[in-house]
Structure formats: structure tokens, C-alpha cells
Design an enzyme around this catalytic site. Sequence first.
Site, PDB file in Angstrom:
ATOM      1  CG  ASP A 150      41.762  37.232  35.522  1.00 57.94           C
ATOM      2  OD1 ASP A 150      40.525  37.142  35.468  1.00 57.94           O
ATOM      3  OD2 ASP A 150      42.469  36.481  36.219  1.00 57.94           O
ATOM      4  CG  ASP A 184      37.326  37.519  38.811  1.00 54.63           C
ATOM      5  OD1 ASP A 184      36.778  36.398  38.837  1.00 54.63           O
ATOM      6  OD2 ASP A 184      38.460  37.711  38.336  1.00 54.63           O
TER       7      ASP A 184
END
Length: 226
Positions: A150, A184
Site C-alpha cells: 500500500d 483498492d
Amino acid sequence: MASFLSRLPQGKVVAALIVLLLVVDQVIKIWVKTTMVLGQSHVVAPWFQIHFVENPGMAFGIELGSKLFLSLFRIVAMGFCIYLLAKLVRKREHTLAFLSCLSLIIAGGIGNIIDSIFYGVIFSGSHGQIAQLFPSGGGYETWFHGRVVDMFYFPLIEGVFPSWLPFWGGEEFVFFHPVFNFADSCISIGLILLLVCYPRTVSLLLDGKKTLPEGTTEDSEPTKRE
């Protein structure tokens, strides 16, 4: 552009979209893994940072169950989504825009699955050092136990809760706190577009109905027949 895409076979368009999104997702993740140390940040703007973190869980760092279970769950879920998309494409009853929303979700899911399956094997660890791709000593984990990369962090609002507020009074808070990745974003955007733009179509699919009622279009009122 829209008229050009409308003339192309839907299957080829959605397949190309999924591949394109996957390439973008993996290029970003590999760049972060091979240029940044875990926890390092690049401040792009006061409200936006490239902040490298890894998580063993689901989207936005949510954890649920064991890592192997999560990896297998993702694979099964994405397999079903791909089957559904292929089935809808073959029927030719849905717009390219609707199928593109599903493609966003599938691309995002596959992007994070790639991290879970392969990254633990093909990358060295990122703690205190920049990871190496295909390290001679092997990766930091085994198959299906890789951590999802991430990097997007948007601290839009930072402040302190009022002292009179129960439980959190006097504590600092940040909105939006979760760190997420391109995959995401694809999943979230695809879901939001489906729920906002195609609620009736989604409802019919969930109810097991294959087509919209006669005389209707996706999320429109029944058309009057002359």
C-alpha cells in the site's frame, strides 16, 4: 472515443481494461518496493503522501483470518467474478459501462492476489532496506503469504478531538487515515459506480434474474410501448 469503443467486441474491451489496470497497479507497487524502505514517505502535497506500508489483510489494511485463508478466499471470489463477467459478456445484454465497472473490481482483486501469491517469494524484505526483486537468498515469505503493498495516504483533515468527547477526548485524529493502493481504488470505484449508477441491474443479478424486465433499460423506468 465512445463511438469507437462501442464498435469493438465487449469481451476484448473489458479484457484490455483489466490488463491495463493490472499493469498500472503492478508498476506502481514494484516501483515502491524497489525504491523505498518500509515506512518511508514522499510528501507530494500537505494532503497527499506516498507512504510505503505492507499489510497481510484485505483492502485498506483490514485483517480477517489467516493469510492463507485470505489468499484462497480472494482467488475463489475473483474466479466467480470472472465467470460472471464472461457470462454477461456472452449474453450481450449489458452496456460496456456496466461491464467496465465489474472489470474495475476484478482488476483490483487480481492485483492484490498477485501480491499475496508472489511477492513473498520474488521480493526480499523491506524492513530497514530496499527490497530486491528475485533475491539470491530467496524471498521474505512462502507462496500465498506475501503482503499487499500500500502507498496512497491522504491525511485530508488532522486535528484533536474535544476534551469533553467520551473515549477519544484529547486524542489526535486523521481523516482519511487508511493507506491504500491502486487496486483498492479500482475495487472501491467499481463498487460505488455499480451501486450508484446500476442499482436495479445489481439487484436483479443478486436475485438470480438473468435479464432486465421487458421494456426497460439498465436503471431506467419502464419505457412506454407505442
